[in-house]
Design a protein around this motif. Structure first.
Motif, PDB file in Angstrom:
ATOM      1  N   ALA A  77      36.990 -16.676  44.525  1.00 38.62           N
ATOM      2  CA  ALA A  77      37.428 -17.593  43.468  1.00 38.62           C
ATOM      3  C   ALA A  77      38.756 -18.240  43.853  1.00 38.62           C
ATOM      4  O   ALA A  77      39.035 -19.372  43.484  1.00 38.62           O
ATOM      5  N   THR A 100      30.385 -10.955  43.883  1.00 41.25           N
ATOM      6  CA  THR A 100      30.222 -12.361  44.240  1.00 41.25           C
ATOM      7  C   THR A 100      30.584 -12.541  45.712  1.00 41.25           C
ATOM      8  O   THR A 100      31.462 -11.849  46.237  1.00 41.25           O
ATOM      9  N   TYR A 108      35.735 -11.821  43.175  1.00 39.37           N
ATOM     10  CA  TYR A 108      35.264 -10.925  42.116  1.00 39.37           C
ATOM     11  C   TYR A 108      34.189 -10.017  42.674  1.00 39.37           C
ATOM     12  O   TYR A 108      33.402 -10.444  43.522  1.00 39.37           O
ATOM     13  N   GLU A 162      44.241 -24.512  29.392  1.00 37.78           N
ATOM     14  CA  GLU A 162      43.629 -25.628  28.669  1.00 37.78           C
ATOM     15  C   GLU A 162      44.011 -25.650  27.193  1.00 37.78           C
ATOM     16  O   GLU A 162      43.134 -25.644  26.322  1.00 37.78           O
ATOM     17  N   HIS A 210      42.179 -29.746  32.268  1.00 38.24           N
ATOM     18  CA  HIS A 210      41.197 -30.740  32.672  1.00 38.24           C
ATOM     19  C   HIS A 210      41.610 -32.126  32.207  1.00 38.24           C
ATOM     20  O   HIS A 210      40.914 -33.099  32.461  1.00 38.24           O
ATOM     21  N   GLN A 213      38.450 -28.997  39.415  1.00 37.88           N
ATOM     22  CA  GLN A 213      37.163 -28.997  38.734  1.00 37.88           C
ATOM     23  C   GLN A 213      36.886 -27.635  38.099  1.00 37.88           C
ATOM     24  O   GLN A 213      37.507 -26.636  38.457  1.00 37.88           O
ATOM     25  N   SER A 214      35.899 -27.634  37.235  1.00 37.87           N
ATOM     26  CA  SER A 214      35.472 -26.383  36.635  1.00 37.87           C
ATOM     27  C   SER A 214      35.044 -25.410  37.736  1.00 37.87           C
ATOM     28  O   SER A 214      34.326 -25.793  38.655  1.00 37.87           O
ATOM     29  N   GLY A 215      35.537 -24.190  37.643  1.00 40.62           N
ATOM     30  CA  GLY A 215      35.181 -23.195  38.648  1.00 40.62           C
ATOM     31  C   GLY A 215      36.058 -23.232  39.883  1.00 40.62           C
ATOM     32  O   GLY A 215      35.812 -22.500  40.847  1.00 40.62           O
ATOM     33  N   SER A 216      37.114 -24.052  39.867  1.00 42.97           N
ATOM     34  CA  SER A 216      37.951 -24.148  41.068  1.00 42.97           C
ATOM     35  C   SER A 216      38.943 -22.984  41.173  1.00 42.97           C
ATOM     36  O   SER A 216      39.594 -22.833  42.196  1.00 42.97           O
ATOM     37  N   GLY A 217      39.071 -22.198  40.110  1.00 44.74           N
ATOM     38  CA  GLY A 217      39.911 -20.996  40.204  1.00 44.74           C
ATOM     39  C   GLY A 217      41.184 -21.040  39.379  1.00 44.74           C
ATOM     40  O   GLY A 217      42.052 -20.171  39.532  1.00 44.74           O
ATOM     41  N   LYS A 218      41.302 -21.989  38.455  1.00 47.98           N
ATOM     42  CA  LYS A 218      42.535 -22.127  37.663  1.00 47.98           C
ATOM     43  C   LYS A 218      42.764 -20.890  36.783  1.00 47.98           C
ATOM     44  O   LYS A 218      43.848 -20.293  36.812  1.00 47.98           O
ATOM     45  N   SER A 219      41.746 -20.545  36.004  1.00 48.16           N
ATOM     46  CA  SER A 219      41.912 -19.392  35.108  1.00 48.16           C
ATOM     47  C   SER A 219      42.147 -18.117  35.907  1.00 48.16           C
ATOM     48  O   SER A 219      42.904 -17.232  35.484  1.00 48.16           O
ATOM     49  N   THR A 220      41.495 -18.017  37.052  1.00 47.96           N
ATOM     50  CA  THR A 220      41.686 -16.833  37.892  1.00 47.96           C
ATOM     51  C   THR A 220      43.151 -16.710  38.308  1.00 47.96           C
ATOM     52  O   THR A 220      43.729 -15.615  38.253  1.00 47.96           O
TER      53      THR A 220
HETATM   54  N1  LIG Z   1      34.976 -12.093  35.709  1.00 47.51           N
HETATM   55  C1  LIG Z   1      34.370 -12.781  36.685  1.00 47.51           C
HETATM   56  N2  LIG Z   1      33.428 -12.192  37.447  1.00 47.51           N
HETATM   57  C2  LIG Z   1      32.834 -12.843  38.453  1.00 47.51           C
HETATM   58  N3  LIG Z   1      33.100 -14.104  38.773  1.00 47.51           N
HETATM   59  C3  LIG Z   1      34.024 -14.764  38.053  1.00 47.51           C
HETATM   60  C4  LIG Z   1      34.702 -14.141  36.973  1.00 47.51           C
HETATM   61  N4  LIG Z   1      35.571 -15.032  36.442  1.00 47.51           N
HETATM   62  C5  LIG Z   1      35.435 -16.142  37.165  1.00 47.51           C
HETATM   63  N5  LIG Z   1      34.520 -16.008  38.125  1.00 47.51           N
HETATM   64  C6  LIG Z   1      34.136 -17.011  39.123  1.00 47.51           C
HETATM   65  O1  LIG Z   1      35.288 -17.412  39.826  1.00 47.51           O
HETATM   66  C7  LIG Z   1      35.319 -18.798  40.032  1.00 47.51           C
HETATM   67  C8  LIG Z   1      36.576 -19.394  39.439  1.00 47.51           C
HETATM   68  O2  LIG Z   1      36.526 -19.247  38.023  1.00 47.51           O
HETATM   69  P1  LIG Z   1      37.707 -19.693  37.059  1.00 47.51           P
HETATM   70  O3  LIG Z   1      37.385 -19.223  35.707  1.00 47.51           O
HETATM   71  O4  LIG Z   1      38.984 -19.254  37.657  1.00 47.51           O
HETATM   72  O5  LIG Z   1      37.588 -21.285  37.144  1.00 47.51           O
HETATM   73  P2  LIG Z   1      38.350 -22.386  36.303  1.00 47.51           P
HETATM   74  O6  LIG Z   1      38.986 -23.272  37.308  1.00 47.51           O
HETATM   75  O7  LIG Z   1      39.216 -21.773  35.278  1.00 47.51           O
HETATM   76  O8  LIG Z   1      37.151 -23.142  35.618  1.00 47.51           O
HETATM   77  P3  LIG Z   1      37.118 -23.897  34.175  1.00 47.51           P
HETATM   78  O9  LIG Z   1      37.852 -25.174  34.371  1.00 47.51           O
HETATM   79  O10 LIG Z   1      35.679 -24.097  33.923  1.00 47.51           O
HETATM   80  O11 LIG Z   1      37.777 -22.982  33.200  1.00 47.51           O
HETATM   81  C9  LIG Z   1      34.036 -19.342  39.410  1.00 47.51           C
HETATM   82  O12 LIG Z   1      33.097 -19.511  40.447  1.00 47.51           O
HETATM   83  C10 LIG Z   1      33.601 -18.258  38.471  1.00 47.51           C
HETATM   84  O13 LIG Z   1      32.199 -18.230  38.389  1.00 47.51           O
END
Ligand SMILES: Nc1ncnc2c1ncn2[C@@H]1O[C@H](COP(=O)(O)OP(=O)(O)OP(=O)(O)O)[C@@H](O)[C@H]1O
Ligand SMILES: [Mg+2]
Lengths: 303, 237
Positions: free
Chosen positions: B25, B21, B18, B171, B203, B44-51
């Motif tokens: 991600a 940063t 991103y 989720e 999760h 884990q949270s922040g591992s990049g799933k939503s990305t």
């Molecule tokens: N729009 C954004 N801008 C900057 N950084 C982002 C953005 N969206 C996500 N991130 C960062 O990218 C990384 C992955 O985020 P992501 O949302 O993909 O995680 P996740 O696995 O879905 O987490 P969770 O289980 O908490 O939903 C995290 O470090 C997050 O801080």
């Protein structure tokens, strides 16, 4: 595309943001009216230039006894007069020239004030008090600088009166009015643009959930933007209609019924000039609202 | 080696950093998902799933590698073609995202209306889909008159009403209790059996362990596990 959906969204959007829309319509109304007024004034001054230009001439007054111009040491001599006449008739800007003697000038004065005032043993003025003059008709009424400057320094010339002297005050007024109207309109146009931008922002915020889902399920950008564009178009059309009506009332009650009928020696703006001003505001109004809408919807609704 | 045409989703060494940063991600992620698969994305949270899911939807673009969805290279896909891509993907979120001022039926119908489907089709398909998700008879309710599980069923109906090739769920059971979650998972499995590819980030270990589907685990943006019939806690769990 479903027409019903678009119109119900349009109706909702107009109602939801009614105060903002009224603000946009009012600023548009006033700014477009001023813009149109500027256009009408410009048309009128064009008409005046054309009309008065045909009527007016450059007049060259020659020195007389006791002339108020210190450059005139005595009354003009025949030799000086011939020199002046030659210079004028050789100038390429000149179409024709007419000589006016002291007697002819005096006759005009007598006609203007009544001949009986100049009878009797001690008249206020005689023919010798009047200057001899040349009345020049120009080929192009706008082109008078050349002949003026050629004549003005010659011996025996007391004064040259050109078109500028006669028309300057009138043009000055018309120009001031025109630029004044446009200047104020410009500020209001800026206000209108900002208001439109704010309206879009508010509307996009109010509909943010719908918009997010529309994007998610694959609605096209045009489909998402269409209610916004139509809202802007409606406010523009209302603003243009109000301004057009006001300008029409001005044309009818102000110009047609008053000035044109009482001051009939010169032509005034009419229907075709009104149409021109309508055309200008009819194009500008929608542009003013659609342009910021297009730009902002691209920004806020980007898929 | 897989043939490209049967991969509905294909990540080739995909990285995403991103703006602003330092850490990516996603870091060189490669995943192939075939038509009709059911895949859990865990980590884990922040591992990049939503990305990863946002990349599939082309809500964002990768900064490295290639993302292919439905045979299209998304980095090369023109912006005006994105809506067409999204019509092939249904999406479900943890927070349901229903329109509170529309009824259940209207919420589902909305997804068809805004892509210009004819009224007759909407009238026919919406009740069918509500029945499929187990909400027949509740079409005239407002969303706030439904339980969380029922609201998620509405959201699934909306995602599925256009019979998409892919269903993406971020989720979907995150706000639901375990019993309700089981019902939702059964529904997703039924949708999967119609041939729709399902990609679900979660999760929820209970859900993953019970389903025994393919599990891809991400850790700090890297794929650390990819096994069929996996469980939530793998090598790194
Ligand atoms: N729009 C954004 N801008 C900057 N950084 C982002 C953005 N969206 C996500 N991130 C960062 O990218 C990384 C992955 O985020 P992501 O949302 O993909 O995680 P996740 O696995 O879905 O987490 P969770 O289980 O908490 O939903 C995290 O470090 C997050 O801080
Ligand atoms: Mg997430």
């Amino acid at each position: 595309m479903r027409v019903g959906y678009v119109f119900s969204e349009l109706g909702q959007g107009l109602r939801r943001n009614v105060s903002m829309h009224i603000a946009v319509v009012l600023t548009l109304f006033v700014s477009l009216t001023l813009l149109g007024l500027g256009v009408l004034i410009k048309q009128q001054s064009d008409i005046a230039v054309r009309y008065l230009g045909d009527q007016l001439q450059v007049t060259v007054y020659l020195c007389r006894d006791g002339d108020s111009n210190p450059a005139c040491t005595s009354a003009v001599t025949d030799e000086q007069r011939q020199r002046v006449e030659q210079t004028i008739s050789q100038n390429p800007e000149v179409s024709s020239v007419r000589y006016e003697s002291q007697e002819e000038a005096f006759a005009k004065v007598k006609e203007l004030y009544g001949a009986d005032q100049f009878d009797g043993p001690n008249p206020p003025m005689t023919a010798t008090d009047m200057p001899q003059s040349y009345w020049i008709t120009l080929k192009d009424p706008q082109q008078f600088e050349g002949v003026t400057s050629a004549v003005v320094g010659l011996d025996g010339v007391s004064q040259v009166r050109d078109l500028r002297d006669t028309l300057a005050p009138l043009y000055g007024w018309l120009d001031a009015l025109k630029y004044g109207a446009w200047g104020v309109a410009l500020f209001l146009v800026i206000a209108a643009l900002l208001l439109v931008a704010n309206t879009i922002r508010l509307a996009a915020f109010a509909r943010r959930k719908e918009i997010a889902i529309m994007r998610l399920v694959g609605a096209s950008t045009l489909y998402i933007a269409l209610p916004f564009l139509l809202e802007s178009l409606v406010t523009a059309v209302v603003g243009v209609a109000l301004a057009g009506g006001t300008l029409g009332a001005f044309m009818w009650f102000g110009v047609h019924e008053r000035i044109a009928s009482s001051v009939s020696f010169m032509p005034w703006i009419g229907v075709s000039d009104y149409t021109t001003s309508l055309l200008v505001i009819g194009v500008l109004g929608p542009v003013l609202t659609l342009l910021p809408t297009l730009l902002l919807t691209r920004k806020y609704l980007k898929v | 080696m897989r043939v490209l045409s049967i991969d509905v989703i294909r990540f080739e060494k995909v990285s995403k950093t991103y703006p602003g940063t330092g850490k990516p991600a996603l870091d060189q992620v490669s995943i192939d998902i075939e038509k009709g698969e059911f895949v859990f994305l865990v980590g884990q949270s922040g591992s990049g799933k939503s990305t990863a899911l946002r990349l599939v939807l082309r809500e964002t673009r990768s900064t490295g590698g290639r993302v292919h969805v439905a045979g299209k290279d998304l980095n090369r896909l023109a912006g005006w073609k994105v809506p067409r891509l999204r019509r092939q993907i249904g999406t479900v979120f943890q927070d349901f995202r229903l329109l509170p001022n529309k009824t259940v039926s209207e919420n589902v119908a909305f997804a068809l209306q805004v892509i210009g489907r004819p009224r007759s089709e909407v009238k026919k398909v919406v009740p069918q889909t509500l029945e499929l998700v187990g909400l027949d008879g509740k079409g005239e309710r407002m969303p706030d008159e439904l339980s969380g599980g029922e609201q998620q069923r509405v959201a699934i109906a909306r995602a599925f009403v256009n019979r998409p090739m892919i269903l993406i769920a971020d989720e979907p059971t995150g706000n639901l209790d375990p019993t309700t979650s089981v019902g939702i998972m059964k529904l997703l499995e039924r949708i999967n059996r119609t041939g729709t590819t399902v990609l679900m980030a979660t999760h929820d270990s209970g859900v993953v362990d019970q389903m025994r589907k393919r599990v891809v685990e991400l850790d700090h943006g890297r794929v650390v596990r990819d096994e069929s019939q996996g469980v939530y806690d793998g090598i790194s769990g």
